[in-house]
Design a protein around this motif. Structure first.
Motif, short mmCIF file in Angstrom:
data_model
loop_
_atom_site.label_atom_id
_atom_site.label_comp_id
_atom_site.label_asym_id
_atom_site.label_seq_id
_atom_site.Cartn_x
_atom_site.Cartn_y
_atom_site.Cartn_z
N ILE A 42 0.87 -1.17 0.00
CA ILE A 42 0.00 0.00 0.00
C ILE A 42 0.91 1.22 0.00
CG2 ILE A 42 -1.81 1.26 1.22
CD1 ILE A 42 -2.63 -1.46 2.46
N GLU A 43 0.99 1.87 -1.15
CA GLU A 43 1.92 2.97 -1.34
C GLU A 43 1.19 4.30 -1.36
OE1 GLU A 43 5.18 2.46 -1.39
OE2 GLU A 43 4.96 0.29 -1.35
N GLY A 44 1.95 5.36 -1.36
CA GLY A 44 1.38 6.70 -1.48
C GLY A 44 1.58 7.49 -0.21
N ASP A 45 1.31 8.76 -0.30
CA ASP A 45 1.44 9.66 0.83
C ASP A 45 0.12 9.69 1.60
OD1 ASP A 45 2.48 11.53 2.57
OD2 ASP A 45 1.93 13.22 1.29
N LEU A 46 -0.12 8.65 2.35
CA LEU A 46 -1.38 8.55 3.09
C LEU A 46 -1.30 9.39 4.36
CD1 LEU A 46 -1.88 4.71 2.73
CD2 LEU A 46 -2.99 6.52 1.41
N GLN A 47 -2.21 10.32 4.47
CA GLN A 47 -2.25 11.21 5.63
C GLN A 47 -3.37 10.74 6.56
OE1 GLN A 47 0.06 13.63 6.10
NE2 GLN A 47 0.97 12.86 4.22
N LEU A 48 -3.23 9.56 7.11
CA LEU A 48 -4.23 9.01 8.01
C LEU A 48 -3.92 9.45 9.43
CD1 LEU A 48 -4.53 5.40 6.57
CD2 LEU A 48 -5.89 7.42 6.00
N THR A 49 -4.94 9.93 10.11
CA THR A 49 -4.76 10.42 11.47
C THR A 49 -5.32 9.40 12.45
OG1 THR A 49 -5.01 12.67 10.65
CG2 THR A 49 -5.24 12.35 13.01
N GLY A 50 -4.49 8.89 13.29
CA GLY A 50 -4.94 7.94 14.31
C GLY A 50 -4.81 6.50 13.85
N LYS A 51 -4.98 5.62 14.78
CA LYS A 51 -4.77 4.19 14.58
C LYS A 51 -5.91 3.53 13.81
CE LYS A 51 -4.08 0.50 17.78
NZ LYS A 51 -3.58 0.12 19.09
N ASP A 52 -7.15 3.91 14.11
CA ASP A 52 -8.30 3.24 13.48
C ASP A 52 -8.30 3.34 11.96
OD1 ASP A 52 -9.40 2.09 15.79
OD2 ASP A 52 -10.48 3.93 16.28
N PRO A 53 -8.00 4.49 11.36
CA PRO A 53 -7.95 4.52 9.89
C PRO A 53 -6.90 3.57 9.31
CG PRO A 53 -8.11 6.75 10.75
CD PRO A 53 -7.88 5.84 11.93
N TRP A 54 -5.76 3.41 10.00
CA TRP A 54 -4.74 2.47 9.52
C TRP A 54 -5.26 1.04 9.63
CZ3 TRP A 54 -1.02 3.76 6.49
CH2 TRP A 54 -0.49 5.05 6.55
N LEU A 55 -5.93 0.71 10.74
CA LEU A 55 -6.49 -0.63 10.89
C LEU A 55 -7.55 -0.90 9.84
CD1 LEU A 55 -6.70 -0.78 14.79
CD2 LEU A 55 -5.14 -2.10 13.31
N ASP A 56 -8.40 0.09 9.57
CA ASP A 56 -9.43 -0.07 8.54
C ASP A 56 -8.81 -0.29 7.17
OD1 ASP A 56 -11.53 0.24 10.33
OD2 ASP A 56 -11.81 2.36 9.91
N LEU A 57 -7.75 0.46 6.87
CA LEU A 57 -7.07 0.31 5.58
C LEU A 57 -6.48 -1.09 5.44
CD1 LEU A 57 -5.96 1.85 3.01
CD2 LEU A 57 -3.87 2.14 4.35
#
Length: 181
Positions: A42-57
């Motif tokens: 999973i590449e790109g400049d992902l600007q995810l804030t917090g843990k839950d968005p990363w877990l969802d991804l």
């Protein structure tokens, strides 16, 4: 409703992440989740804030595809932060009395034990608003009607939302949701 019986698997949210990605989702940090996403392609400049968005991804891009031939998979004991209206089970980490049902990698249903405590629900809403504020998100008003209804008394209850369109896709082997709408 399915043409043939399917295997059934029950996994906690933690077991799911440990089985398919080799990590403990409760103990992982944003940094470790970002690193894992990169390792998973999973590449790109992902600007995810917090843990839950990363877990969802990671769940949607890495785990769900692995469930494509798994039959029925019930995932339960989600992090408390991922269930704003669900009852929280005491313990460490706090877990939501919530489950999701997948059929061959497609999420069909989401269910949970309703949180009936108005004070606790207000606190959860306020925590969610604070997260949104920090992330620069939209700040919806508190649902005072729901909070008033909870204050008046909600009997112990639970519910399940079933995506009938997704179920029909699975039953008919439809390739696109428009075929069953």
């Amino acid at each position: 409703l399915l043409p043939a019986p399917r295997p059934v698997t029950r996994l906690s949210y933690q077991e799911l992440f440990q089985r398919y990605l080799g990590i403990d989702p409760h103990g992982a940090t944003c940094t470790s989740l970002r690193r894992l996403a990169g390792q998973q392609g999973i590449e790109g400049d992902l600007q995810l804030t917090g843990k839950d968005p990363w877990l969802d991804l990671l769940l949607s891009h890495c785990i769900e595809p692995e469930l494509s031939d798994a039959g029925l998979v019930f995932v339960y004991d989600y992090p408390a932060s991922q269930a704003a209206l669900a009852r929280i089970t005491p313990g460490e980490p706090p877990l939501a009395a919530r489950f999701e049902l997948y059929l061959d990698g497609v999420e069909l249903a989401n269910g949970f034990h309703e949180l009936a405590d108005a004070g606790e629900q207000r606190q959860l809403f306020q925590l969610d608003l604070e997260k949104r504020r920090r992330a620069g998100g939209v700040l919806p008003p508190l649902d005072e009607r729901l909070l008033a209804a909870l204050q008046s008394g909600l009997p112990d209850c639970s519910g399940v939302a079933l995506g009938i369109d997704r179920l029909l896709m699975q039953i008919t082997a439809a390739e696109h949701i428009d075929q069953v709408l």
